[in-house]
Design a protein around this motif. Structure first.
Motif, short mmCIF file in Angstrom:
data_model
loop_
_atom_site.label_atom_id
_atom_site.label_comp_id
_atom_site.label_asym_id
_atom_site.label_seq_id
_atom_site.Cartn_x
_atom_site.Cartn_y
_atom_site.Cartn_z
N LYS A 67 7.68 -11.92 -14.31
CA LYS A 67 6.43 -11.56 -13.65
C LYS A 67 6.30 -10.04 -13.51
O LYS A 67 5.23 -9.46 -13.78
CB LYS A 67 6.38 -12.23 -12.27
N VAL A 68 7.38 -9.39 -13.09
CA VAL A 68 7.35 -7.93 -12.91
C VAL A 68 7.16 -7.22 -14.24
O VAL A 68 6.38 -6.26 -14.34
CB VAL A 68 8.65 -7.47 -12.21
N LEU A 69 7.85 -7.68 -15.27
CA LEU A 69 7.71 -7.04 -16.58
C LEU A 69 6.30 -7.19 -17.13
O LEU A 69 5.74 -6.26 -17.72
CB LEU A 69 8.73 -7.62 -17.56
N ALA A 70 5.71 -8.36 -16.91
CA ALA A 70 4.33 -8.57 -17.37
C ALA A 70 3.36 -7.66 -16.63
O ALA A 70 2.42 -7.10 -17.22
CB ALA A 70 3.95 -10.03 -17.18
N ALA A 71 3.57 -7.49 -15.33
CA ALA A 71 2.66 -6.67 -14.52
C ALA A 71 2.78 -5.19 -14.85
O ALA A 71 1.78 -4.46 -14.84
CB ALA A 71 2.94 -6.90 -13.04
N THR A 72 4.00 -4.74 -15.14
CA THR A 72 4.22 -3.31 -15.35
C THR A 72 4.15 -2.92 -16.82
O THR A 72 4.07 -1.72 -17.14
CB THR A 72 5.59 -2.89 -14.81
N GLY A 73 4.19 -3.90 -17.71
CA GLY A 73 4.18 -3.60 -19.13
C GLY A 73 5.49 -3.03 -19.63
O GLY A 73 5.54 -2.41 -20.71
N SER A 74 6.54 -3.23 -18.87
CA SER A 74 7.85 -2.68 -19.23
C SER A 74 8.64 -3.68 -20.07
O SER A 74 8.47 -4.89 -19.94
CB SER A 74 8.65 -2.33 -17.98
N ALA A 104 0.85 -1.19 0.00
CA ALA A 104 0.00 0.00 0.00
C ALA A 104 0.89 1.24 0.00
O ALA A 104 1.34 1.71 1.03
CB ALA A 104 -0.92 0.00 1.22
N GLY A 105 1.16 1.74 -1.19
CA GLY A 105 2.03 2.89 -1.29
C GLY A 105 3.49 2.54 -1.13
O GLY A 105 4.34 3.43 -1.10
N GLY A 106 3.79 1.24 -1.01
CA GLY A 106 5.17 0.82 -0.81
C GLY A 106 5.67 -0.01 -1.97
O GLY A 106 5.27 0.19 -3.11
N TRP A 107 6.52 -0.97 -1.66
CA TRP A 107 7.06 -1.78 -2.75
C TRP A 107 6.29 -3.09 -2.90
O TRP A 107 5.43 -3.41 -2.10
CB TRP A 107 8.56 -2.00 -2.56
N ASN A 108 6.58 -3.82 -3.97
CA ASN A 108 5.81 -5.00 -4.36
C ASN A 108 4.35 -4.65 -4.62
O ASN A 108 3.44 -5.42 -4.30
CB ASN A 108 5.93 -6.13 -3.34
N ASN A 109 4.14 -3.49 -5.19
CA ASN A 109 2.81 -3.03 -5.57
C ASN A 109 2.62 -3.32 -7.05
O ASN A 109 3.14 -2.60 -7.91
CB ASN A 109 2.66 -1.54 -5.28
N TYR A 110 1.88 -4.36 -7.36
CA TYR A 110 1.74 -4.79 -8.75
C TYR A 110 0.75 -3.92 -9.54
O TYR A 110 0.55 -4.15 -10.73
CB TYR A 110 1.39 -6.27 -8.82
N ASP A 111 0.18 -2.94 -8.89
CA ASP A 111 -0.63 -1.95 -9.59
C ASP A 111 0.21 -0.74 -10.02
O ASP A 111 -0.28 0.14 -10.72
CB ASP A 111 -1.79 -1.47 -8.72
N CYS A 112 1.45 -0.71 -9.57
CA CYS A 112 2.33 0.42 -9.89
C CYS A 112 2.68 0.40 -11.37
O CYS A 112 3.02 -0.64 -11.94
CB CYS A 112 3.61 0.33 -9.06
N LYS A 113 2.60 1.54 -12.00
CA LYS A 113 2.97 1.68 -13.41
C LYS A 113 4.15 2.64 -13.51
O LYS A 113 4.05 3.78 -13.04
CB LYS A 113 1.79 2.20 -14.24
N PRO A 114 5.24 2.20 -14.10
CA PRO A 114 6.41 3.07 -14.21
C PRO A 114 6.08 4.38 -14.92
O PRO A 114 5.29 4.42 -15.86
CB PRO A 114 7.39 2.23 -15.03
N SER A 115 6.71 5.45 -14.45
CA SER A 115 6.47 6.78 -15.00
C SER A 115 7.41 7.06 -16.16
O SER A 115 8.35 6.31 -16.43
CB SER A 115 6.70 7.83 -13.90
N THR A 116 7.15 8.16 -16.84
CA THR A 116 8.05 8.58 -17.91
C THR A 116 9.43 8.88 -17.36
O THR A 116 10.45 8.58 -17.98
CB THR A 116 7.49 9.82 -18.61
N ALA A 117 9.46 9.46 -16.17
CA ALA A 117 10.75 9.79 -15.54
C ALA A 117 11.53 8.54 -15.14
O ALA A 117 12.76 8.50 -15.23
CB ALA A 117 10.52 10.69 -14.33
N HIS A 118 10.81 7.52 -14.68
CA HIS A 118 11.44 6.27 -14.23
C HIS A 118 10.72 5.11 -14.92
O HIS A 118 9.87 4.45 -14.32
CB HIS A 118 11.36 6.14 -12.72
N PRO A 119 11.05 4.84 -16.18
CA PRO A 119 10.25 3.92 -16.99
C PRO A 119 10.48 2.44 -16.72
O PRO A 119 9.74 1.61 -17.25
CB PRO A 119 10.70 4.27 -18.41
N ARG A 120 11.45 2.11 -15.89
CA ARG A 120 11.74 0.69 -15.64
C ARG A 120 11.49 0.34 -14.18
O ARG A 120 11.90 1.09 -13.28
CB ARG A 120 13.20 0.37 -15.99
N PRO A 121 10.87 -0.81 -13.91
CA PRO A 121 10.74 -1.26 -12.52
C PRO A 121 12.10 -1.67 -11.97
O PRO A 121 13.01 -2.03 -12.73
CB PRO A 121 9.81 -2.48 -12.64
#
Length: 286
Positions: A114-121, A35-52
């Motif tokens: 798994k992380v790449l699939a979740a974030t679309g990165s 919740a607002g921390g790490w291992n949040n699979y709803d998190c989407k990388p930003s333009t500024a930080h495009p990679r998980p």
């Protein structure tokens, strides 16, 4: 006491001291904060930080305890951050990174997917402490990881193994000691300088094309010895010694990964080199 017991007791003590962390009430079996921390699979990388960012713990550690400080540090800077447990042994809770390192690299491979699939990165960045800074190199070199990883940042990584201040050099003189270590905790045997695993890992060069490598070391490391053995050689490598940035930094092997905000600032620089700022003693308040 038998000779091998006299040897293994200090060997285990050094490794435990160097890599173990205090286990909080929440165990590693529970999910890391989301919740607002790490291992949040709803998190989407930003333009500024495009990679998980995937955090890879060290020996005798786990996905929560090793990152109680660095994970929030990166989340607060806008990164999507994830951590995994790897190298589990049957019947050994909470402390991981003990299994054969090539098998652990396979666990990392699956987790990154798994992380790449979740974030679309398309790619991730990896940050690891101790074994966690070295083990990903097997993934990059032998398991196709170079196509999925932009950068590897190793904090006190045992890239060329460790002599444990010369202690490991005594192993051949005690019949059965090496076999016992390999059977009980294969990762320890894999990390001894000159092991078959490290010979394979480092054959043909330390790095692979397409990945940016950063190594952050401290001259006061009492576990990965000599500390310069942590450094990599290659065309896209930045080897950093903390004391060249801040002579007052006295961090050893544990503190550099758990608490050292000077090291953390260098991690942030490595993850976003286009916006890197000078790391100094003042970075502890940044």
């Amino acid at each position: 006491m038998l000779p091998w017991k006299r040897l293994l007791r200090p060997l285990a003590a050094v490794l435990l001291t160097a890599t173990a962390v205090i286990v909080p009430a929440a165990t590693a079996e529970a999910a890391a904060p989301s919740a607002g921390g790490w291992n949040n699979y709803d998190c989407k990388p930003s333009t500024a930080h495009p990679r998980p960012v995937v955090l890879v713990h060290g020996t005798f550690a786990n996905s929560v305890d090793n990152w109680l400080t660095l994970a929030p540090y990166l989340v607060n800077r806008g990164y999507c951050v994830y951590s995994l447990d790897y190298g589990q042994l049957p019947g050994v809770p909470l402390i991981h990174g003990l299994g054969p390192i090539d098998k652990s690299a396979g666990q990392l491979q699956a987790f990154v997917d798994k992380v790449l699939a979740a974030t679309g990165s398309a790619k991730a960045d990896l940050v690891g402490h101790s074994q966690g800074g070295m083990m990903p190199r097997y993934y990059l070199k032998f398991l196709g990881g170079a196509a999925k990883v932009n950068a590897l940042v190793g904090i006190a990584p045992d890239n060329h193994g460790t002599t444990l201040s010369g202690l490991a050099n005594l192993l051949p003189y005690f019949p059965g000691a090496e076999d016992l270590i390999s059977t009980a905790t294969p990762a320890l045997a894999d990390q001894v300088a000159g092991s078959a695993f490290l010979t394979k890992l480092n054959a043909g060069g330390d790095t692979v094309p397409g990945v940016h490598y950063t190594v952050i070391a401290t001259r006061y490391d009492e576990v990965v010895t000599p500390y310069r053995s942590q450094f990599l050689t290659g065309p896209d490598v930045n080897n950093v010694l903390l004391q060249n940035l801040c002579a007052l930094d006295l961090s050893e092997h544990v503190a550099i990964g758990l608490l050292d905000r000077i090291a953390f600032h260098e991690v942030a620089n490595a993850l976003d080199p286009a916006h890197a700022t000078a790391t100094t003693c003042a970075s502890v308040i940044g």
